[in-house]
Design an enzyme around this catalytic site. Structure first.
Site, mmCIF file in Angstrom:
data_model
loop_
_atom_site.group_PDB
_atom_site.id
_atom_site.type_symbol
_atom_site.label_atom_id
_atom_site.label_comp_id
_atom_site.label_asym_id
_atom_site.label_seq_id
_atom_site.Cartn_x
_atom_site.Cartn_y
_atom_site.Cartn_z
ATOM 1 N N ASN A 134 -3.781 8.959 4.341
ATOM 2 C CA ASN A 134 -2.560 8.397 4.937
ATOM 3 C C ASN A 134 -2.538 8.434 6.458
ATOM 4 O OD1 ASN A 134 -1.553 8.015 2.339
ATOM 5 N ND2 ASN A 134 -0.467 9.985 2.317
ATOM 6 N N ARG A 166 0.822 -1.222 0.000
ATOM 7 C CA ARG A 166 0.000 0.000 0.000
ATOM 8 C C ARG A 166 0.852 1.267 0.000
ATOM 9 N NH1 ARG A 166 -3.616 2.610 4.570
ATOM 10 N NH2 ARG A 166 -5.201 3.643 3.298
ATOM 11 N N HIS A 208 0.474 4.503 -2.498
ATOM 12 C CA HIS A 208 0.234 5.872 -2.045
ATOM 13 C C HIS A 208 1.395 6.797 -2.384
ATOM 14 C CE1 HIS A 208 -3.370 5.316 0.904
ATOM 15 N NE2 HIS A 208 -3.435 4.465 -0.104
ATOM 16 N N HIS A 231 -6.101 -5.949 -1.949
ATOM 17 C CA HIS A 231 -6.951 -6.096 -0.758
ATOM 18 C C HIS A 231 -7.258 -7.556 -0.445
ATOM 19 C CE1 HIS A 231 -8.592 -1.655 -0.956
ATOM 20 N NE2 HIS A 231 -7.290 -1.721 -0.769
#
Ligand code: HEM
Ligand SMILES: *[C@@H]1O[C@H](CO)[C@@H](O)[C@H](O)[C@H]1NC(C)=O
Ligand SMILES: *[C@@H]1O[C@H](CO)[C@@H](O)[C@H](O)[C@H]1NC(C)=O
Length: 317
Positions: free
Chosen positions: A92, A60, A64, A191
């Site tokens: 975040n 992740r 990001h 996910h």
């Protein structure tokens, strides 16, 4: 002499063409830091064996990073007089993990080759190593990214997808980073591991009951009440929460996606057939995930003399 002159001109032509569009390359550190990849791998393996969730967190983190100013480690910069940290932006804050794992890997790499390997590359390699550690696919990571000297709090607020985004919004957010709908679905398959906090899926539990499996909803309501327990965690994949497999897509077909942004991929829209395909073939999913991660890792990197190689990932030199 004429021949020498001609080849000299050719050399200049070729090198100027190359430098005007510098490319990432998997062999980038082969001469300057041959042990870089092994050093990072050891660091990441250790971190994941101490904390299995870290595999998810590192994948992740790369996402990001790449969605804000490109894959330039801008997410690692902390607040300072010149930096408004992305770490405090909505998507975040109190959510993204793994900053110190990246710094630990950087510290180890600095010991073997100081000031050669960028934090941005370490983030990209860590994501691959994390996938492997969770029994997910491997891929060859392209290297040569340099680190930013700036961060963008605003882009972190505005460009990173949100858990209540609808399908059209998700598709356009990824399209704006050069990723198509199929790649968006494949990447969402991350996910299949990791956890989410109650506040990210509460609305889904208590609002549109036609779009969620009743038993699944009532199970999740057990620790995620209408108010309170905001940060209580639930696995994004209820069946195999620490294994990188295609169960995420099977869940969606059963209306057991945790986030609205998960279920919306299988809710009557254009991505249904892709979800179905991945639910039926783990290998198609893993192949597509790997390719999409390579493509995501290519989002506007700094190369050549742009940016810098940070000494510490959290501050500019
Ligand atoms: C499609 C749009 C996406 C949305 C709206 C979204 C949103 C979220 C949210 C809300 C969480 C839980 C955060 C928390 O509760 O603290 C999460 C976790 C996670 N996301 Fe996404 N995500 C998206 C796509 C992606 C992509 C493309 C990747 C990677 C390729 C990814 C990887 C992960 C992972 C692995 C976790 C678990 C992290 C952990 O346990 O530390 N997500 N995501
Ligand atoms: C609720 O879920 C149904 C079934 O998937 C869907 O067709 C509908 O658009 C959703 N409504 C809202 C308000 O999200
Ligand atoms: C809050 O979460 C815990 C599990 O972490 C659960 O045991 C408890 O029942 C939850 N509280 C409410 C009010 O749902």
């Amino acid at each position: 002499m004429a021949l020498f002159g001609l080849s000299f001109i050719l050399l200049i032509l070729v090198s100027s063409t190359l430098s005007s569009e510098a490319q990432l390359s998997s062999t980038y550190y082969d001469k300057t830091c041959p042990n870089a990849l092994a050093t990072i791998r050891t660091s990441i393996r250790t971190a994941v064996s101490r904390d299995p969730r870290m595999a998810a967190s590192l994948i992740r983190l790369h996402f990001h990073d790449c969605f804000v100013q490109g894959c330039d480690a801008s997410i690692l910069l902390e607040d300072s007089s010149s930096i408004t940290s992305e770490q405090n932006a909505g998507p975040n804050k109190n959510s993204v993990r793994g900053y110190s794992v990246i710094q630990d890997a950087k510290t180890q790499v600095e010991k073997v080759c100081p000031e050669v390997v960028s934090c941005a590359d370490i983030v990209a390699v860590a994501a691959r190593d994390a996938s492997v550690a969770a029994a997910g696919p491997s891929w060859t990571v392209k290297l040569g990214r340099r680190d930013s000297t700036t961060a963008s709090f605003n882009q972190a607020e505005n460009d990173i997808p949100r858990f209540r985004d609808g399908l059209d919004v998700l598709i356009s957010r990824f399209a704006s980073k050069g990723l198509n709908a199929r790649e968006m679905v494949a990447l969402s398959g991350a996910h299949t591991i990791g956890q989410a906090q109650c506040f990210t899926f509460r609305e889904r539990l208590y609002s549109n009951e036609s779009d969620i499996d009743a038993g699944f909803a009532s199970m999740r309501k057990g620790s995620c009440p209408k108010s309170g327990n905001d940060s209580v965690l639930a696995p994004l994949d209820l069946v195999t929460p620490t294994l990188f497999d295609n169960n995420y897509f099977k869940n969606l077909i059963q209306k057991k996606g945790l986030l609205e942004s998960d279920q919306v991929l299988f809710s009557g829209g254009s991505t249904e057939s892709i979800v179905k395909e991945y639910s039926e073939s783990s290998s198609t999913f893993k192949d597509d995930f790997a390719s999409a991660m390579i493509k995501m890792g290519d989002i506007s990197p700094l190369t050549g003399s742009q940016g810098q190689i940070r000494k510490f990932c959290s501050v500019v030199n």
